[in-house]
Design a protein around this motif. Structure first.
Motif, mmCIF file in Angstrom:
data_model
loop_
_atom_site.group_PDB
_atom_site.id
_atom_site.type_symbol
_atom_site.label_atom_id
_atom_site.label_comp_id
_atom_site.label_asym_id
_atom_site.label_seq_id
_atom_site.Cartn_x
_atom_site.Cartn_y
_atom_site.Cartn_z
ATOM 1 N N ALA A 277 -84.098 0.753 69.416
ATOM 2 C CA ALA A 277 -84.449 -0.138 70.527
ATOM 3 C C ALA A 277 -85.378 -1.256 70.069
ATOM 4 O O ALA A 277 -85.195 -2.422 70.432
ATOM 5 N N VAL A 278 -86.374 -0.913 69.260
ATOM 6 C CA VAL A 278 -87.333 -1.918 68.790
ATOM 7 C C VAL A 278 -86.653 -2.904 67.851
ATOM 8 O O VAL A 278 -86.809 -4.132 67.967
ATOM 9 N N ARG A 279 -85.904 -2.393 66.893
ATOM 10 C CA ARG A 279 -85.247 -3.270 65.926
ATOM 11 C C ARG A 279 -84.132 -4.095 66.581
ATOM 12 O O ARG A 279 -83.926 -5.258 66.223
ATOM 13 N N GLU A 280 -83.428 -3.501 67.534
ATOM 14 C CA GLU A 280 -82.346 -4.235 68.191
ATOM 15 C C GLU A 280 -82.894 -5.380 69.026
ATOM 16 O O GLU A 280 -82.302 -6.465 69.084
ATOM 17 N N ASN A 281 -84.032 -5.168 69.674
ATOM 18 C CA ASN A 281 -84.646 -6.255 70.428
ATOM 19 C C ASN A 281 -84.972 -7.428 69.500
ATOM 20 O O ASN A 281 -84.698 -8.588 69.820
ATOM 21 N N ALA A 282 -85.514 -7.118 68.325
ATOM 22 C CA ALA A 282 -85.800 -8.176 67.348
ATOM 23 C C ALA A 282 -84.508 -8.843 66.882
ATOM 24 O O ALA A 282 -84.462 -10.066 66.681
ATOM 25 N N ARG A 283 -83.443 -8.052 66.739
ATOM 26 C CA ARG A 283 -82.165 -8.626 66.298
ATOM 27 C C ARG A 283 -81.579 -9.570 67.341
ATOM 28 O O ARG A 283 -80.987 -10.606 66.993
ATOM 29 N N VAL A 284 -81.713 -9.231 68.602
ATOM 30 C CA VAL A 284 -81.209 -10.120 69.655
ATOM 31 C C VAL A 284 -81.869 -11.492 69.541
ATOM 32 O O VAL A 284 -81.199 -12.535 69.562
ATOM 33 N N LEU A 285 -83.179 -11.504 69.427
ATOM 34 C CA LEU A 285 -83.896 -12.773 69.333
ATOM 35 C C LEU A 285 -83.573 -13.506 68.033
ATOM 36 O O LEU A 285 -83.504 -14.739 68.011
ATOM 37 N N GLU A 286 -83.321 -12.749 66.966
ATOM 38 C CA GLU A 286 -82.936 -13.378 65.702
ATOM 39 C C GLU A 286 -81.550 -14.014 65.813
ATOM 40 O O GLU A 286 -81.311 -15.106 65.284
ATOM 41 N N VAL A 287 -80.631 -13.357 66.501
ATOM 42 C CA VAL A 287 -79.299 -13.929 66.714
ATOM 43 C C VAL A 287 -79.398 -15.236 67.484
ATOM 44 O O VAL A 287 -78.750 -16.234 67.142
ATOM 45 N N VAL A 288 -80.209 -15.239 68.537
ATOM 46 C CA VAL A 288 -80.363 -16.452 69.344
ATOM 47 C C VAL A 288 -80.906 -17.598 68.489
ATOM 48 O O VAL A 288 -80.393 -18.731 68.524
ATOM 49 N N ARG A 289 -81.937 -17.330 67.694
ATOM 50 C CA ARG A 289 -82.494 -18.366 66.824
ATOM 51 C C ARG A 289 -81.459 -18.854 65.806
ATOM 52 O O ARG A 289 -81.322 -20.057 65.569
ATOM 53 N N THR A 290 -80.734 -17.925 65.211
ATOM 54 C CA THR A 290 -79.778 -18.286 64.169
ATOM 55 C C THR A 290 -78.608 -19.078 64.730
ATOM 56 O O THR A 290 -78.132 -20.039 64.106
ATOM 57 N N LEU A 291 -78.119 -18.690 65.906
ATOM 58 C CA LEU A 291 -77.038 -19.450 66.529
ATOM 59 C C LEU A 291 -77.478 -20.887 66.803
ATOM 60 O O LEU A 291 -76.715 -21.832 66.587
ATOM 61 N N ARG A 292 -78.692 -21.056 67.256
ATOM 62 C CA ARG A 292 -79.193 -22.392 67.574
ATOM 63 C C ARG A 292 -79.358 -23.241 66.315
ATOM 64 O O ARG A 292 -79.093 -24.436 66.318
ATOM 65 N N GLU A 293 -79.801 -22.610 65.235
ATOM 66 C CA GLU A 293 -80.160 -23.370 64.030
ATOM 67 C C GLU A 293 -79.018 -23.486 63.022
ATOM 68 O O GLU A 293 -78.910 -24.505 62.321
ATOM 69 N N GLU A 294 -78.151 -22.456 62.942
ATOM 70 C CA GLU A 294 -77.149 -22.438 61.876
ATOM 71 C C GLU A 294 -75.716 -22.222 62.366
ATOM 72 O O GLU A 294 -74.770 -22.634 61.698
ATOM 73 N N GLY A 295 -75.539 -21.515 63.470
ATOM 74 C CA GLY A 295 -74.200 -21.278 63.971
ATOM 75 C C GLY A 295 -73.712 -19.859 63.724
ATOM 76 O O GLY A 295 -74.389 -19.048 63.063
ATOM 77 N N PRO A 296 -72.528 -19.515 64.258
ATOM 78 C CA PRO A 296 -72.033 -18.135 64.221
ATOM 79 C C PRO A 296 -71.742 -17.607 62.821
ATOM 80 O O PRO A 296 -71.753 -16.391 62.611
ATOM 81 N N GLU A 297 -71.491 -18.494 61.832
ATOM 82 C CA GLU A 297 -71.216 -18.015 60.472
ATOM 83 C C GLU A 297 -72.412 -17.294 59.860
ATOM 84 O O GLU A 297 -72.241 -16.521 58.916
#
Length: 389
Positions: A277-297
């Motif tokens: 739960a703790v790590r997945e919450n961090a992963r969600v926010l990391e996905v959002v940042r990465t999509l905004r900055e770099e894209g789905p690849e």
């Protein structure tokens, strides 16, 4: 091809056939998918969902009495009940979702004693059993229709809570707001990021169109496994939060979880769920940042970590699921992971358009070589929210 137009026409025609009159209006809601963020929302964490380009359409006609009737293209019988007899304990079977939504509106302040009855007819192209939110689409479409017909003052947040109560009634436990808010607020090529604590939400650009990607669902036909009841999972998270001396795991950091490894008196299963739960919450926010900055690849490694984390928390994945993830990644998918856990045999992948046919063919071949049933491959795209037509 205008499939939504076709469904609207079919829904209108079905209403006329069943009830012998025209409906007062049509409403539709999209199916949904949780891209990442399983078992985070009830730990006060974040989840990222999106609306899909498959929809459930509801036709509604207002009656002059107090009766609610519900018919569906997929059902032979018409469910019928008086608003005076509407009670959560009396609802069962498929009508539980539309009738439960009417009941839930009363629980959130709608004066059902003053409301007229309605006739409802339902049609849909949201696949059932593939983790594409068929029940969410139904509940949200009915909630919108009843809100307008009964002139109930409810914003998106209130509607989400109404739908959550109805969905949770049918499921037997709280199902969370994430997918519901995605159906209510999603837009094309965007996800909906939901904060499990505040219930706030925001739209997040996915960048699929700009990077020529689409979303692929691979349903492997793997047998579902039961999750521990939500009450047990909540108790497990509370025990670990107490061990960390934090109000909830929302305050816990990823590094904190390593300090508990091997600590006496802690249940290993509870620690595994809390760590996820703790790590997945961090992963969600990391996905959002990465999509905004770099894209789905660029999110493949995050999805891979999420996929493994679910196995660590709940036991190893089935051969079908791991094979689908491996084949998708080996043949061009940018990211792939299990969609949900135990209750799902489906995999979600973000795939470049030019890799679609290659992945589909490889799945057919790979599953055949392992003596497994050919998986269903469904291509979907993030789409717009529920609406009246």
């Amino acid at each position: 091809m205008d499939t939504l137009g076709d469904i609207r026409d079919d829904t209108r025609a079905g209403f006329r056939t069943i009830y012998g009159k025209d409906p007062h209006g049509l409403w539709s809601a999209p199916g949904v998918m949780r891209l990442i963020g399983d078992h985070t929302e009830y730990a006060d964490g974040h989840t990222l969902c999106c609306a899909l380009d498959v929809r459930t359409v509801v036709a509604l006609g207002v009656r002059e009495d107090r009766t609610i009737r519900v018919a569906s293209v997929d059902q032979d019988e018409i469910a019928e009940i008086s608003l005076d007899d509407l009670d959560s304990e009396a609802l069962e079977g498929w009508p539980q979702y539309p009738l439960g939504t009417a009941w839930a509106m009363g629980q959130f302040g709608a004066d059902l004693q003053a409301m007229p009855g309605v006739d409802l007819y339902i049609d849909s192209d949201v696949p059932v059993g593939l983790r594409m939110g068929s029940s969410v689409a139904l509940t949200v479409a009915v909630a919108l229709a009843l809100r307008d017909a009964w002139q109930v003052d409810a914003d998106l947040g209130q509607l989400a809570r109404i739908c959550n109560l109805s969905e949770s009634l049918a499921a037997g436990e709280d199902v969370g707001l994430g997918p519901i808010l995605a159906s209510l607020a999603g837009t094309a090529d965007q996800g909906v990021l939901v904060d499990g604590r505040s219930k706030d939400f925001e739209n997040v650009a996915l960048g699929l169109e700009a990077h020529d990607h689409t979303v692929v669902l691979v349903h492997t036909h793997a047998e579902p496994r039961a999750l521990p009841p939500l009450a047990e999972r909540l108790q497990a998270l509370e025990h670990i939060a107490d061990a960390l001396d934090v109000p909830s795991l929302r305050e816990a950091q990823v590094a904190d979880m390593t300090t508990l490894t091997g600590k006496k008196g802690l249940d290993a299963g509870e620690l595994a769920l809390a760590t996820h739960a703790v790590r997945e919450n961090a992963r969600v926010l990391e996905v959002v940042r990465t999509l905004r900055e770099e894209g789905p690849e660029a999110i493949g490694h995050i999805f891979a970590a999420s996929h493994q984390s679910l196995a660590d928390a709940f036991g190893s994945h089935t051969l079908d699921v791991d094979l689908a993830v491996s084949i998708a990644l080996d043949h061009g998918a940018s990211a792939a992971r299990l969609l949900g856990h135990r209750t799902s045999g489906s995999v979600v992948a973000l795939v470049p358009q030019d890799a679609l046919s290659r992945i589909s063919q490889a799945l057919d071949t790979g599953f055949s070589e392992h003596g497994l049933a050919t998986p269903d491959v469904v291509v979907v795209n993030p789409s717009d929210h529920a609406t009246r037509h």
